[in-house]
Design a protein around this motif. Structure first.
Motif, short mmCIF file in Angstrom:
data_model
loop_
_atom_site.label_atom_id
_atom_site.label_comp_id
_atom_site.label_asym_id
_atom_site.label_seq_id
_atom_site.Cartn_x
_atom_site.Cartn_y
_atom_site.Cartn_z
N THR A 1 0.86 -1.23 -0.10
CA THR A 1 0.18 0.14 0.04
C THR A 1 0.87 1.38 -0.06
N LEU A 2 0.63 2.07 -0.99
CA LEU A 2 1.49 3.42 -1.05
C LEU A 2 0.90 4.30 0.24
N SER A 3 1.88 4.89 0.73
CA SER A 3 1.24 6.04 1.87
C SER A 3 0.36 7.07 1.29
N MET A 4 -0.39 7.66 1.96
CA MET A 4 -1.24 8.88 1.53
C MET A 4 -0.61 9.95 0.93
N LYS A 5 0.66 10.38 1.52
CA LYS A 5 1.62 11.31 1.09
C LYS A 5 2.00 11.02 -0.25
N ASN A 6 2.29 9.70 -0.63
CA ASN A 6 2.80 9.31 -1.71
C ASN A 6 1.86 9.37 -2.79
N LYS A 7 0.53 8.80 -2.50
CA LYS A 7 -0.60 9.01 -3.43
C LYS A 7 -0.91 10.29 -3.95
N ILE A 8 -1.00 11.40 -2.84
CA ILE A 8 -1.28 12.73 -2.98
C ILE A 8 -0.13 13.26 -4.10
N ASP A 9 1.09 12.94 -3.87
CA ASP A 9 2.18 13.62 -4.81
C ASP A 9 2.27 12.93 -6.01
N LEU A 10 1.77 11.48 -5.99
CA LEU A 10 1.45 11.03 -7.50
C LEU A 10 0.49 11.64 -8.34
N ARG A 11 -0.66 12.24 -7.53
CA ARG A 11 -1.75 12.74 -8.30
C ARG A 11 -1.29 14.27 -8.88
N LYS A 12 -0.23 14.88 -8.02
CA LYS A 12 0.05 16.17 -8.26
C LYS A 12 0.99 16.14 -9.46
N CYS B 1 9.66 15.73 -7.73
CA CYS B 1 10.53 15.04 -8.64
C CYS B 1 11.97 14.70 -8.14
N ARG B 2 12.39 15.79 -7.46
CA ARG B 2 13.77 15.55 -6.95
C ARG B 2 13.59 14.61 -5.71
N LEU B 3 12.95 14.34 -5.20
CA LEU B 3 12.73 13.42 -3.91
C LEU B 3 12.68 12.14 -4.50
N TRP B 4 12.06 11.82 -5.76
CA TRP B 4 11.80 10.71 -6.15
C TRP B 4 13.15 10.46 -7.32
N GLY B 5 13.87 11.16 -7.64
CA GLY B 5 15.09 11.00 -8.24
C GLY B 5 14.77 10.99 -9.91
N LEU B 6 13.72 11.97 -10.25
CA LEU B 6 13.14 12.19 -11.65
C LEU B 6 13.75 13.37 -11.92
N TRP C 1 4.92 8.02 -19.34
CA TRP C 1 4.75 8.43 -17.84
C TRP C 1 4.40 7.72 -16.73
N LYS C 2 3.30 6.96 -16.96
CA LYS C 2 2.58 6.03 -16.06
C LYS C 2 3.70 5.03 -15.64
N LYS C 3 4.40 4.30 -16.29
CA LYS C 3 5.54 3.48 -16.05
C LYS C 3 6.52 3.80 -15.27
N LEU C 4 6.98 5.21 -15.66
CA LEU C 4 8.13 5.67 -15.07
C LEU C 4 7.66 6.21 -13.55
N LEU C 5 6.46 6.92 -13.49
CA LEU C 5 5.87 7.50 -12.18
C LEU C 5 5.54 6.37 -11.29
N LYS C 6 5.25 5.11 -11.62
CA LYS C 6 4.97 4.02 -10.87
C LYS C 6 6.03 3.45 -10.45
N SER C 7 7.00 3.29 -11.13
CA SER C 7 8.35 2.87 -10.70
C SER C 7 9.03 3.81 -9.80
N ALA C 8 8.94 5.01 -9.86
CA ALA C 8 9.53 5.86 -8.95
C ALA C 8 8.61 6.09 -7.62
N VAL C 9 7.17 5.98 -7.77
CA VAL C 9 6.52 6.39 -6.48
C VAL C 9 6.59 4.91 -5.66
N ASN C 10 6.69 3.84 -6.40
CA ASN C 10 7.19 2.55 -5.42
C ASN C 10 8.40 2.51 -4.93
N GLU C 11 9.51 2.99 -5.26
CA GLU C 11 10.86 3.02 -4.92
C GLU C 11 10.65 3.90 -3.73
N LYS C 12 9.96 5.16 -3.81
CA LYS C 12 10.08 6.00 -2.72
C LYS C 12 9.30 5.42 -1.67
#
Length: 179
Positions: free
Chosen positions: A82-93, A132-137, A153-164
């Motif tokens: 489960t993604l944290s709510m913070k990461n879910k919000i950041d992903l939406r942004k 983006c800086r925090l996720w290394g993008l 984009w979706k593939k890249l973001l999914k990988s980055a948010v899961n790693e974070k």
């Protein structure tokens, strides 16, 4: 008789897992969108609000798995992926910023976003740049990123948010002596 017992146990196990997966799906597809409605526009969100959202998610996971309050938070997040709510919000942004970049130049939303970028005003642009800086993008608002497809984009973001998220969980595990 032994084979029948094994078959019954397997059916029970699959039913329990199916119920848990159904509960997680219900959470992700019905409750989270309601809780995070329009969250991509929440700028300078208060840490207390994010913590309250995290507590709601944690309480749901505890009820779903019928575990005590003493169950470590990182374990529930890790085991359920489960993604944290913070990461879910950041992903939406970040997704909103990508969408704004791809709009027609006449769109008011894109014009406001571009003004934020040019004038370095507080708002979505600054927050996405930091995310983006925090996720290394690379910053998603650069010109070269505009040419990427939505799928990439979706593939890249999914990988980055899961790693974070994984790093956040591992970092929080260090606070527990028994984990």
């Amino acid at each position: 008789a032994i084979f029948e017992i094994k078959a019954v146990l397997e059916d029970i196990r699959m039913g329990a897992i199916g119920g848990l997966l159904g509960g997680l799906d219900l959470w992700e597809l019905a409750v989270v969108p309601m809780l995070l409605y329009n969250s991509e526009t929440w700028t300078d969100i208060n840490d207390e609000v994010v913590e309250e959202l995290e507590d709601i998610q944690l309480q749901f996971l505890r009820v779903l798995f019928e575990v005590p309050v003493s169950t470590p938070k990182p374990i529930l997040s890790w085991d359920t992926a489960t993604l944290s709510m913070k990461n879910k919000i950041d992903l939406r942004k970040v997704n909103l910023a990508i969408h704004l970049q791809k709009l027609n130049d006449n769109a008011l939303a894109k014009q406001v976003f571009e003004e934020q970028k040019i004038n370095r005003w507080p708002g979505l642009y600054k927050e996405v740049k930091e995310i983006c800086r925090l996720w290394g993008l690379e910053n998603v608002c650069h010109e070269k990123e505009k040419k990427m497809t939505k799928y990439k984009w979706k593939k890249l973001l999914k990988s980055a948010v899961n790693e974070k998220n994984k790093n956040d969980i591992l970092e929080s595990v260090e606070r527990y002596t028994k984990l």
